[in-house]
Scaffold this active site. Structure first.
Site, PDB file in Angstrom:
ATOM      1  N   HIS A 118      21.072  76.568   6.381  1.00  0.00           N
ATOM      2  CA  HIS A 118      22.320  76.210   7.041  1.00  0.00           C
ATOM      3  C   HIS A 118      22.178  74.890   7.790  1.00  0.00           C
ATOM      4  O   HIS A 118      22.965  74.571   8.662  1.00  0.00           O
ATOM      5  CB  HIS A 118      22.762  77.326   8.008  1.00  0.00           C
ATOM      6  CG  HIS A 118      22.577  78.699   7.433  1.00  0.00           C
ATOM      7  ND1 HIS A 118      21.414  79.419   7.601  1.00  0.00           N
ATOM      8  CD2 HIS A 118      23.380  79.436   6.647  1.00  0.00           C
ATOM      9  CE1 HIS A 118      21.515  80.565   6.937  1.00  0.00           C
ATOM     10  NE2 HIS A 118      22.693  80.601   6.352  1.00  0.00           N
TER      11      HIS A 118
HETATM   12 FE1  FES Z   1      19.914  79.284   8.836  1.00  0.00          FE
HETATM   13 FE2  FES Z   1      17.456  78.186   8.946  1.00  0.00          FE
HETATM   14  S1  FES Z   1      19.365  77.230   9.259  1.00  0.00           S
HETATM   15  S2  FES Z   1      17.986  80.225   8.477  1.00  0.00           S
END
Ligand code: FES
Length: 153
Positions: A118
């Site tokens: 993410h």
């Molecule tokens: Fe979501 Fe690493 S940014 S698990």
């Protein structure tokens, strides 16, 4: 956010890469890790990132104002010796293994690690700088047995 495919490696199943050394004991010989190099060791089934930081990486980590940090923590509190950064290699968002340990991998906008799940960016101290992760990468308990050997745990 749409339903795009997310490239991500989670802890399970553990899929050690060629440069991931699965050690039975928790002692790590640092003498084989040159300045600027990284090694991943597996400690109790968990990836531990070991990075032999360069002088520039240390200087960058030490220069960051606490006000710029999501999880304010001085670099000096994250290392026993500035040249050796030793961290649990698990993103504090949802548990992916961030990129940045292998040469050629993305290291994110702050030169440390990048979690593609993410989009969390970690700096050269493993502190979260951008993205959804709430906390810095964790530091495992470890001690130096001599100048080039640590025991994790
Ligand atoms: Fe979501 Fe690493 S940014 S698990």
């Amino acid at each position: 956010p749409g339903g795009g495919v997310v490239a991500c490696s989670f802890i399970e199943p553990m899929n050690p890469a060629a440069d991931t050394l699965a050690i039975a004991s928790t002692e790590v010989d640092l003498s084989t890790i040159g300045e600027g190099q990284r090694m991943t060791v597996v400690w109790r089934g968990t990836p531990v990132f070991v990075r032999h930081r360069t002088a520039q990486e240390i200087a960058e980590a030490e220069a960051v104002p606490m006000a710029d940090l999501t999880d304010p923590e001085p670099d000096s509190e994250r290392v026993e010796k500035p040249e050796w950064l030793i961290m649990i290699g698990i993103c504090t968002h949802l548990g992916c293994i961030p990129l940045g340990q292998k040469s050629g991998e993305q290291k994110g906008d702050y030169g440390g690690w990048f979690c593609p799940c993410h989009g969390s960016h970690y700096d050269t101290s493993g502190r979260i700088r951008k993205g959804p992760a709430p906390d810095n990468l964790l530091i495992p308990p470890y001690t130096f047995l001599d100048d080039t050997t640590i025991r994790i745990g």
